[in-house]
Design a protein around this motif. Structure first.
Motif, PDB file in Angstrom:
ATOM      1  N   THR A 117      16.843  75.982  54.586  1.00 13.46           N
ATOM      2  CA  THR A 117      17.544  74.540  53.954  1.00 13.46           C
ATOM      3  C   THR A 117      16.248  73.709  53.771  1.00 13.46           C
ATOM      4  O   THR A 117      15.452  73.647  54.529  1.00 13.46           O
ATOM      5  N   VAL A 120      13.889  69.730  55.182  1.00 12.60           N
ATOM      6  CA  VAL A 120      13.927  69.497  56.654  1.00 12.60           C
ATOM      7  C   VAL A 120      13.154  70.432  57.528  1.00 12.60           C
ATOM      8  O   VAL A 120      13.286  71.607  57.166  1.00 12.60           O
ATOM      9  N   THR A 123       8.271  69.970  62.202  1.00  8.71           N
ATOM     10  CA  THR A 123       7.079  69.337  61.933  1.00  8.71           C
ATOM     11  C   THR A 123       7.306  67.895  61.076  1.00  8.71           C
ATOM     12  O   THR A 123       6.726  66.960  61.509  1.00  8.71           O
TER      13      THR A 123
END
Ligand code: CTP
Length: 133
Positions: A117, A120, A123
């Motif tokens: 995805t 996002v 980290t």
């Protein structure tokens, strides 16, 4: 009767929508989804930091998801083959950041790389929270 077991691995620290989506898509590839959640010690070697949530907490969170049937601790990256055999997995699913890296187990199971995805990551979230807190 087909009963396909899918296996996947990850840290799944600070759970986010990318994690949920990869697990949902992995689950759709079979009848049963087993998730290897990486050990705290493994993360420290792999990512040079301890996860925010402990391995017991991460196991509990991932195991509570509807699409996940079983969880276990992944102690070492080198044991993928053993874990696949131990859990009777027919399909190994990995994010495409690992593309090609696990083709060496394709003699014992199907290997599928799913696209991540975009935008996002754990980290990124940790950095965002640290800089905006
Ligand atoms: N994943 C994904 N999409 C993202 C982030 C992760 O599909 N945006 C997938 C990874 O490809 C992997 C699983 O989620 O199959 C677990 O990844 P993990 O390393 O725990 O998550 P990250 O957010 O990538 O963590 P980090 O930033 O610490 O590397």
């Amino acid at each position: 009767m087909s009963n396909r077991t899918v296996i996947t691995f990850g840290t799944f620290d600070v759970l986010h929508v990318g994690h949920v989506r990869v697990l949902q898509r992995a689950a759709e590839l079979g009848d049963r989804l087993v998730v290897g959640v990486s050990a705290d010690a493994l993360n420290i070697t792999k990512k040079n930091r301890a996860p925010v949530f402990t391995q017991d907490e991460r196991l509990e969170i991932v195991g509570a998801l509807r699409v996940v049937d079983a969880v276990f601790v992944e102690e070492s990256l080198e044991q993928k083959r053993d874990y696949i055999l131990e859990h009777g997995a027919d399909v190994l699913v990995m994010g495409d950041d690992w593309k090609g890296k696990f083709d060496f187990v394709s003699d014992i199971c199907e290997v599928v790389y799913l696209p991540r995805t975009p935008s996002v990551s754990t980290t990124g979230l940790i950095e965002h929270i640290a800089n905006n807190g």
